[in-house]
Structure formats: C-alpha cells, structure tokens
Design an enzyme around this catalytic site. Structure first.
Site, PDB file in Angstrom:
ATOM      1  CB  SER A  34     -77.405  46.168 -16.057  1.00  0.00           C
ATOM      2  OG  SER A  34     -76.256  46.568 -16.774  1.00  0.00           O
ATOM      3  N   GLY A  64     -77.585  50.248 -13.276  1.00  0.00           N
ATOM      4  CA  GLY A  64     -78.524  50.994 -12.440  1.00  0.00           C
ATOM      5  C   GLY A  64     -78.975  50.209 -11.229  1.00  0.00           C
ATOM      6  CD  GLU A  65     -81.179  47.356 -13.165  1.00  0.00           C
ATOM      7  OE1 GLU A  65     -82.150  47.651 -13.893  1.00  0.00           O
ATOM      8  OE2 GLU A  65     -79.987  47.449 -13.563  1.00  0.00           O
ATOM      9  CB  VAL A  66     -74.933  47.256  -9.690  1.00  0.00           C
ATOM     10  CG1 VAL A  66     -73.701  47.412  -8.815  1.00  0.00           C
ATOM     11  CG2 VAL A  66     -74.975  45.848 -10.284  1.00  0.00           C
ATOM     12  CB  THR A  79     -80.975  50.559  -6.923  1.00  0.00           C
ATOM     13  OG1 THR A  79     -81.062  51.449  -8.037  1.00  0.00           O
ATOM     14  CG2 THR A  79     -82.193  50.758  -6.039  1.00  0.00           C
TER      15      THR A  79
END
EC number: 2.4.99.12
Length: 393
Positions: A52, A54-56, A58
């Site tokens: 989602s 946050g990962e996008v 990072t």
C-alpha cells in the site's frame, strides 16, 4: 493444500464486499479489476509488488534506478493512487486476485523478467505461477515479523515455493527466520527504508506564532489519547506547544480534547489551536520538516509493530518510538532512535524541548548513522543482476 487454498479463496469472493475491515486496515481493495490480465506497458519489465501507500513510497530508490525497466503492482487502491503520483511514467496496476488460473494468465501475458516482492507479501498462487514459468522471484528487504512467522509456519506447502525464491533480507534476524521457513537462497542486504530521500519540496504549512511542534506520525487507535494527555501535561511548561497528529488511516474518527483543526480545513494553523490533524494522504513524510520532535505511531499500542522512523530522521529531527516497535526495533537501534515506554515519554520529550543541545545531538546522531548505512538499493540490484546501466545516478 495449495488447491484447498484456491478453493477457499474462490468461495470467499462473494463475501469480499462485506469485509469492511480490509478497507479500514489496508485501504480500499477493488475486486473486478483483479480478474483482468491486461497490463499496458508492463510486458517484459522487472515487476515490483508492494502492498500500500507506505510500501509504494519505500520502493522509490529501486524504481528510480531501474530507469524505465520497471512495472509496479499494489495490493490496495490507495497504494495504486500513490504510485500514480510518485511514478506517473511507470506502468502500474492492482495485483491480480490470487487464484492460480487468473495469476497464471496474467504472468503468461505480461512475462516479467523478474518479480521483486517488497518485504513479505506472500501470495501462494503468484509464487507457484512464477516458479512454474521459470520467472525468478526475489523478496527484497525481506522481513519476517513474529506474527508473520507464526502464521507461515502452519503452511508447510509453501516451503516448496520458498526454496525456489531469493530472500534478500533486511537483517540477520529476518534471514534466520526466512531459513526456518524454507528459503534456501538468503542474503542480508539491509533495510530498503534506509535509502529514503526526503522530498525536495515540502507540503505547505503556515504555523502562526513561535511554537514548539510535536508531530505524531502514523497513529493508531489509543495513541491519539496518549498524544492528547501528553499535550496538556507538556503545555504547562511549554504554553506555545502545537501537537500535530497524522493517523495511519485518514478516514478514522477519534476525539481530542482542546481546540482541533484539520488539514483539509486549512493549511494555516492560528495561535490557540492545540491539535492539527493531518487527514490527507501522502503528506506526512514532508510535514516532518516542520517538527521540533517526532513520535512514531503504531508503537505505543500492541499488535501493530510500529512504523518507519527514517522519514523524520532524514530531516534531522529528534525521533522517538514506543515499546511495541517490534517490526522496527533493529532499524531503530541502527539509527539510535530511542524506544520508550508510555510512562517515559513525558520526561524524555520535556528534556528535549528544554535542552536544544540535547535535541540537536540526538537528531544529528541518527542523521549521521542514516547517511552511513544507505546503499541498500544498489546491493539489491547487484544481486538480482540488474545493476548495469540502471545503477548510474
């Protein structure tokens, strides 16, 4: 067991619209588009999957260095929209539903030359489809938290897929757990979050008066209450205090004592406001620029595991986390980010606010360690054989 998993998923499909908890916890989860195998511009790329928002955020160092040779899938609509803003020229879509025929059709059409799964998004049909078609799968900056480890240990059928995948671990701790789960090709590369670069332009925010600003980032239920109590205790010594609260899930409702202003209402915070609530998506990392102190949420209540401290550290801000930072303890230790119990917060934050030199030393120490430990994306690209021309900055 694999086909039983597929059968259970198939039977569950009619009930997906009723699973509101998915929306609250991970963002919207669309269904119809997940049966499509279409992926314009995605064929033959290095496919990076992230969960989602946050990962996008990072994976940005990898996306930037792969320079046009990358496509992205996300699990949530929120993540897809964030990817659209961050990477407008990169092909992107939602991950297909994890039914083997659907996934296999998608992979045959798209033919990614490699699949990079950020952290630990385990989708059995995706792993089987990739291994059946001979597509290398890499878990990058792989992590295996306590809850994930206990859950995956129950599914022995996954070992046959894990042993064919590469696990590029964020830490030696995660590497050992990956080996216990059946991964054979395990290497420690470091945490990709360390390669974060702060935004060149920060979101607009005007704070009237000379105020001390504490930002609580990515808070969860129960933490707003802690922030509210702490605000008024600190306000006795620092009457000009402003507490900014950015909930992890922006649509969630919560009550705060005192005068509250929401970001959707104004980009200017008048004097007399106690709490400024960030109810917008994707702005928190830039808003840390305005902080005197940063408190990372998801770490003062059990069951979450904490959130990423690097975004505030990169702005050279003194940063603290709570005792329930299970998923980020190693990263916090690497960056000298204090991990505190709830009852320790008042005294510690008060000391930092009273002593600018102490605050500056903590911020400077974390910032220096962060700068020294960067380079994780280069190590990943080297190990997956994609460093070549894409490694140039």
């Amino acid at each position: 067991m694999f086909w039983l998993y597929n059968l259970f998923l198939l039977i569950s499909i009619p009930f997906f619209p009723l699973l509101k908890f998915l929306t609250r916890k991970r963002g919207e989860v669309s269904l119809i588009r997940r049966f499509s195998s279409s992926f314009p511009g995605g064929r033959g790329k290095v496919l990076i999957h992230s969960s989602s928002v946050g990962e996008v955020n990072t994976i940005k160092p990898l996306v930037d260095k792969l320079r046009g040779e990358v496509a992205i899938t996300t699990f949530t609509d929120y993540g897809l929209r964030r990817a659209g803003k961050l990477y407008p020229a990169v092909p992107k879509r939602l991950l297909p539903i994890d039914l083997y025929p659907v996934v296999l059709r998608f992979l045959k059409k798209v033919r990614p030359r490699k699949i990079l799964i950020y952290e630990t998004e385990i989708w059995p049909s995706l792993l089987k489809g990739a291994t059946d078609l001979g597509i290398p799968v890499y878990f990058v900056s792989g992590k295996v938290g306590e809850r994930t480890f206990r859950r995956l240990k129950r599914f022995n059928f996954l070992k046959g897929y894990f042993e064919k995948c590469y696990f590029l671990s964020r830490s030696s701790y995660d590497a050992e757990r990956a080996k216990e789960l059946g991964f054979k090709k395990v290497t420690v590369v470091g945490d990709l979050k360390l390669d974060y670069s702060p935004p060149r332009e920060v979101p607009p925010l005007e704070i009237e008066g000379k105020r001390k600003v504490i930002i609580w980032g990515s808070t969860h239920p129960g933490e707003e209450e802690i922030a509210g109590e702490l605000h008024f205790k600190l306000k006795k010594s620092f009457p000009n205090l402003l507490t900014v609260i950015a909930p992890r899930h922006v649509g969630r409702k919560f009550e705060l004592p005192g005068k509250v202003l929401r970001r959707s209402e104004s980009l200017r915070v008048p004097e007399g406001i106690d709490f400024y609530v960030v109810n917008t998506v994707g702005e928190l990392s830039g808003l840390y620029y305005y902080a005197d102190l940063c408190v990372i949420g998801g770490s003062f209540v059990p069951g979450i595991g904490g959130h990423n401290p690097v975004e505030s550290v990169a702005f050279r801000k003194p940063t603290v986390m709570g005792e329930f930072s299970d998923d980020f303890k190693e990263l916090a230790l690497e960056l000298n980010v204090p991990i505190l119990r709830r009852e320790e917060l008042l005294q510690f934050l008060s000391s930092l606010l009273k002593n600018p030199e102490l605050s500056s030393d903590l911020a400077g120490s974390s910032f220096k360690l962060w700068k020294e430990k960067r380079g994780v994306s280069d190590r990943i690209l080297s190990l997956i054989g994609e460093e070549g021309e894409f490694k140039r900055d």
